[in-house]
Structure formats: structure tokens, C-alpha cells
Design a protein around this motif. Structure first.
Motif, mmCIF file in Angstrom:
data_model
loop_
_atom_site.group_PDB
_atom_site.id
_atom_site.type_symbol
_atom_site.label_atom_id
_atom_site.label_comp_id
_atom_site.label_asym_id
_atom_site.label_seq_id
_atom_site.Cartn_x
_atom_site.Cartn_y
_atom_site.Cartn_z
ATOM 1 N N VAL A 27 -23.718 -6.981 -54.329
ATOM 2 C CA VAL A 27 -22.474 -7.038 -53.564
ATOM 3 C C VAL A 27 -22.708 -8.038 -52.440
ATOM 4 N N THR A 28 -21.784 -8.947 -52.262
ATOM 5 C CA THR A 28 -21.941 -9.910 -51.174
ATOM 6 C C THR A 28 -20.852 -9.667 -50.133
ATOM 7 N N SER A 29 -20.910 -10.400 -49.030
ATOM 8 C CA SER A 29 -20.115 -9.982 -47.863
ATOM 9 C C SER A 29 -18.952 -10.843 -47.418
ATOM 10 N N ASN A 30 -18.861 -12.078 -47.911
ATOM 11 C CA ASN A 30 -17.851 -12.940 -47.296
ATOM 12 C C ASN A 30 -16.641 -13.315 -48.135
ATOM 13 N N ASN A 31 -16.760 -13.167 -49.425
ATOM 14 C CA ASN A 31 -15.665 -13.598 -50.286
ATOM 15 C C ASN A 31 -15.242 -15.042 -50.041
ATOM 16 N N SER A 32 -16.197 -15.901 -49.862
ATOM 17 C CA SER A 32 -15.868 -17.318 -49.755
ATOM 18 C C SER A 32 -15.557 -17.805 -51.169
ATOM 19 N N TYR B 1 -17.527 -20.242 -45.315
ATOM 20 C CA TYR B 1 -17.057 -19.124 -44.496
ATOM 21 C C TYR B 1 -16.361 -19.665 -43.247
ATOM 22 N N TYR B 2 -17.045 -20.536 -42.541
ATOM 23 C CA TYR B 2 -16.479 -21.050 -41.302
ATOM 24 C C TYR B 2 -15.322 -22.024 -41.518
ATOM 25 N N SER B 3 -15.387 -22.794 -42.597
ATOM 26 C CA SER B 3 -14.286 -23.742 -42.796
ATOM 27 C C SER B 3 -12.994 -22.998 -43.110
ATOM 28 N N ALA B 4 -13.123 -21.834 -43.742
ATOM 29 C CA ALA B 4 -11.920 -21.038 -44.006
ATOM 30 C C ALA B 4 -11.313 -20.561 -42.687
ATOM 31 N N LEU B 5 -12.159 -20.130 -41.775
ATOM 32 C CA LEU B 5 -11.660 -19.725 -40.460
ATOM 33 C C LEU B 5 -11.016 -20.915 -39.754
#
Lengths: 334, 334
Positions: free
Chosen positions: A273-278, A77-81
DNA sequence: CTGAAAGCGCTAACAA
DNA sequence: TTGTTAGCGCTTTCAG
């Protein structure tokens, strides 16, 4: 013999001009006669001169580097940001000093202080919660700050996010529409996570709006680790839940795999259902139904916003950017 | 009113000592009378003085920051290394400037130049191949460099790796032992990747040592993307291969998922060994059998080595560290 | 144990 | 269009 560093002075002497002129040439100042500019460039090339950014930073009070606080680079999640941040930073000629904080308050404050000591022109913060101490530091230093993927409940600091609460609510709505009555909410055990607090509140609200009763047994906290999928499964197995919303993809995949190992049919017997779409959401089998967050863009927009703040541009329409999202109905929902 | 920055001079005046003394106190120089040290600290506290690292860097010619070239932070292989690098950097009081290069030679050179302009004390390079231009830049700048997870065929630059060739060979040996005759090798389409070149050579060698003939049809190059799993499957489906070694986890998971969708039984009908043991290998179903690389350690050891180089320590036993690995026989091998 | 003073390499008025 | 001259804030001899 130690290699002698070539300074602006050497170039000036060799080119028969003053330091100031060399400085102008290097900085692209138009007030230089083309012929002298050419000569200076020739000497720069010949001497292999490379401007010292540290000296420049001291003189100009600008370092063209921004500090980036990240909980953990290995978190998708954070590496995508981070990737979005770096790309835009590069575009605007900035470099980023990246520092892992492990969501540890002490470490965050410490790191922030060394970043400020290094005179970064701005800071991007990613994390779970802005502590008061951190907020104070931000305020005392007059350094621009933007939160990426992190909500400031006090609406003071600039930030870029999606509406986490609304997204979670829609996730619950989807599960209710699919006929589920007993829906669990699973999130990281970090109680200080503001984003998860918003999600939890939305979860409760969504249930009530759908005429279901909130039961705290269905709210499950686990450390954010793939391994904990088993623990989550054990907890859920003792309830009569038929669906769950996860705030973290890794946890969701961990649970999914364990559930399938235990013979649970997804999505027939249980929906997720999950929340981040990583990246993980795509790799699991079945593919996780998920809130599709524009992760890269959150980082990119945050960095863009930071450049405006650093430039003291005053046409900043909104310091609290809320990006769009949608829910992708993939393999873990009917 | 613009906030006035507190300088070492302010502290000196307020404490009734010279700048030199303040500097000594700040830098932990023992040659200061305890009483004056105490007084200085008191003033520092009172004035909220924070040493300017840029000025310090200019005067001391040390920035306590190192540059880190990374192909892509969102790649789990590299982000694991980066985490090791940052942790050790922090331990030794360094910060890292992280720059994504996309394995693009132009970008690498450009980024390296700005890192050097910023006077980084050292550089850690992660990538697929050191071009001559890059090598020249490394040499001209007298800045220490360590390659992490990247082999230098010319054995000039310091580096930390595992023996990629040997690991690949063992992977093939395992598959042969399990009865496979037709074993494919799948790697990223980047032809310049030194690590993959080593693997390819080892693949060929392993086949021959096992009395199997090398057939280039079984060597498959694909862009490193999860999506390409389908393409790999299509290629392999036309061969009578019963197993494959992947140099990239993402590619391996992509293939695995497609294969299973197509009714292939893994590992019964088809065996897979992958090479990086990134998080993905654990998340796939079945879990990927893999070469277990000490990813974090590669980064950590690289950074540690760099500190020695920056300190000009001369007891550096070996500039070419080769870390141990093992093969983990999980769910995609019999 | 402490202070004075000379830079580190560059930018940015201010003049010319 | 170009040059002169102060610094930027700190480290580091060198004296004492």
C-alpha cells in the motif's frame, strides 16, 4: 531609438483628464462618469498603455504575487499541489513565484528572504519540516503563510493536510485484515520529515492495536529515488515480511518492479500500500493500492486559505484544514 | 501596533551617512571606504534592514524575475524543463514566476500580459505553438524571450531544442531494422503542436526512405492522457501494425499497459519507441525504449541563453540551440 | 569616497 | 465626479 514606455501620465494628458482619473478607470473605481471612462479607455487602447505593476506595488504595498516554496517541481506529489495552488491563485488574480528548495534548510531560508524582499503578499510552504529559523522568519515578516501538504506539529501556522497518521493506520489495518503478520514500513531517509514521523508513529500504534509486535528491523529508510527500489528489495528479502506500506510512490514503484523481476507475486506473495496516489500509482503494473490524497485540492484549498489571510478576513473558521481521503484497494492488495 | 518597515533612510540616519552610501554598500559598489561600509553593515544588521525589491525594481527598471509559461507543471516533460530553468535562474539571482497555460492560446496571451505588466526581465515559453498574437506581443514588448522545448518554425525567436524530426526518423529506422513493416505513429490530438508536426513529417519521410508506403490509417491522434491508452489499443488492434512510435510517454505507457493486459507480448509481438524519456519511461514494465532528450538541460540552457539576452551580451553565437540526444534501446524494442 | 536631489510610475488621501 | 499632491523606497546622475 529606444521604445518609450507609456505611463499613466501620458494617458492622462492625451485624454485631457488627471492621473487620478486614469488610475480610477484602470482600477475599476465606479466613481467615474461613463463618458470620461470611455474616453480614457479609448486613449489607453490607442497608446497601448499597460499599467506598471511594480510602480503599483510600491504605491499600494501590494504585489498580487505569492511565493511558493516547493521541494522539487519534478516530484509528482508536489507538482500536483503546485497545480492546485496556481489555478486558485490565477482565479484570485495572483501570480506565483515558484522556488525549488530541495528540502534544504539553508536554501529555504535564503529563498524565503528573497521572496520577502520582493514583497510577496503571502507564502505557501511545501516541505518536510519547518525549522526554527524558518519559523522565526515567518513570524518576523508579517506575511501570511500557509503550509500545503506539510504538518506543523506546533499548530501555529495555517495548513492544509490530510490525517497522514490515520491514513497509514488504516493501511496497516487493511494489510492485517488480509492476513499479514509481518508488515514493513518504508519511507524516505529524510529523518526530519514531519509527515513521515506521524506515519511512523501510526505504524507502530497500528501494529500494537492489532496485537502485533513492533520490530524496528521492519522500518526501512531509503533515499527517495526510483533506483532505491533494489535496495529496499534486498532489505525486505532478508526478512519474512509479507507486506509493506510505503510513504512514497516512487519508492513503491521501484520496489514493485524489482520484486516482480525477482519472481515475487504481487499481491499473492506480497502486498503493498502506498501513500500519495500520484500519477505513478496508476501507471504501475499491477496498479498500486494507495491512500488517495486529494493532492490538487490540498494545493487549491491552501491557496484559498491564503487569500483569506491576505485579505485579513476574520471569518476564517479554521486555520488547520484536514481534508478527507480514502484507501483505494487496487492491484497490490488482495 | 503595526510593524514599521525599516527603509534605507533609517539605515542612513542611524549610520550617519547618506542614502546613496547605504545604497552603494547594499549593492556592493566598491567606491566605499571600508570603515563606513563596515558601519553601514552593522546598522543593517542591527535594524534588520531588508532592501525592498519592488522599490528597487521601480528605480532601476530591473526586477530580477523572469516569467515562465508552462502548459502544465504536472506534466513530467515540462516539469523537468522547469527544474532546469529554475536552477539556472537561481544561479544568476533571478526568480521565476511560473504560470500554467494549458496550451490555451487565450490564457497564454492573458498570462503573458500580466507577466509583462509585472515588468519581468525576460520570458521563457514552453508550449506547442507560438500563435501570431503571441508573437506580436513578444515583439512589441522589448522583453527577451527564449523558447524551451518548443520550435519556432519562423526561426525568429531564440530557442533550445533537440532535432525532434531527426530523432523520430531514427526511431522509425530502428523499428524498420528490427523487421517491422507496419509502423504506426501516435501523437497528441493537438493539431497545432509544432514539435509533433515535425515528427509527423519525419515519420512519413522515414517510411519512404525505407521503401515503405505511408498510410494515414497508421497515424493516430489521441488526447494526451494515460486513460487513452485503451483507445489507442483499440485503433491499433484493427490494423496489422507490429510497432509504433509515440510522441508522448504518458500515452505510450497507457498503451503498453493495455496491450499487455490484452496478452500482447512486448517487444516480441509489438515494439514501441517513445520520445521524451520522462520518468515514466523508466517506470514502465518493460522499460520503454525511448529517445533520450536532455530535458533538464533544455531548460537550463534556455535560461542561460535568456540571461545573455537580458544582459544584451552580443557574443551570442547562436540563438537557436540544438542539443544532442540519443536513442535508448530498452525493453520495448528487440 | 560621499552627499544632494531628481525621479521611477503609480495610489490614495484630501479638496474641490 | 474630478484634480492636486504627497509619498511608496530605492537608484542614479551630478557635484564636490
Amino acid at each position: 531609438m529606444e521604445k518609450q514606455t507609456v505611463t499613466i501620465y501620458d494617458v492622462a494628458r492625451e485624454a485631457g483628464v488627471s492621473m487620478a482619473t486614469v488610475s480610477r478607470v484602470v482600477n475599476g473605481n465606479p466613481n467615474v462618469k461613463p463618458s470620461t471612462r470611455k474616453k480614457v479607455f479609448a486613449v489607453i487602447d490607442e497608446l497601448n498603455y499597460r499599467p506598471n505593476a511594480v510602480a503599483r506595488g510600491l504605491a499600494s504595498k501590494k504585489t498580487t504575487t505569492v511565493g511558493v516554496l516547493i521541494p522539487d517541481v519534478t516530484n509528482l506529489y508536489y507538482s500536483a499541489l503546485a497545480r492546485g495552488i496556481d489555478d486558485i491563485a490565477t482565479m484570485y488574480k495572483y501570480n506565483i513565484i515558484l522556488a525549488n528548495s530541495d528540502e534544504n534548510e539553508q536554501k529555504e531560508v535564503k529563498v524565503l528572504n528573497t521572496l520577502l524582499a520582493k514583497q510577496v503578499d503571502g507564502v505557501i510552504y511545501m516541505g518536510t519540516k519547518i525549522t526554527d529559523e524558518l519559523r522565526d522568519e515567518f513570524e518576523r515578516s508579517r506575511t501570511p503563510v500557509v503550509l500545503a501538504g506539510t504538518v506543523d506539529p506546533q499548530k501555529e501556522l495555517a495548513s492544509v493536510n490530510i490525517d497522514y497518521g490515520k491514513a497509514l493506520k488504516q493501511s496497516v489495518d487493511l494489510l492485517v485484515k488480509n492476513g499479514n503478520k509481518n508488515i514493513a514500513f518504508v519511507y524516505k531517509s529524510d529523518e526530519e520529515n514531519v509527515n513521515d514521523a506521524l506515519r511512523l508513529a501510526a505504524y507502530r500504534e497500528a501494529l500494537e492495536e492489532n496485537g502485533l509486535t513492533y520490530n524496528e528491523d521492519y522500518v526501512i529508510q531509503e533515499a527517495n529515488s526510483y533506483k532505491n527500489g533494489q535496495a529496499v528489495y534486498d532489505r525486505l528479502a532478508n526478512l519474512d515480511a509479507t507486506a509493506a506500506v510505503f510513504s512514497d510512490d516512487e519508492l513503491a514503484v521501484g520496489f514493485l518492479n524489482v520484486a516482480i523481476n525477482n519472481g515475487l507475486k504481487v499481491p499473492e506473495d506480497f502486498e503493498i500500500v502506498t501513500s500519495n496516489n500520484s500519477k505513478l500509482a496508476k501507471l504501475s503494473r499491477p496498479e498500486l493500492s494507495t491512500v488517495v490524497q486529494p493532492l490538487y485540492d490540498i494545493g487549491a484549498v491552501a491557496m484559498r486559505l491564503l487569500t483569506k489571510l491576505m485579505n485579513k478576513e476574520d471569518d476564517i473558521s479554521d486555520k488547520h484544514v484536514v481534508l478527507p481521503y480514502h484507501i483505494d484497494n487496487k492491484g497490490t492488495t488482495k
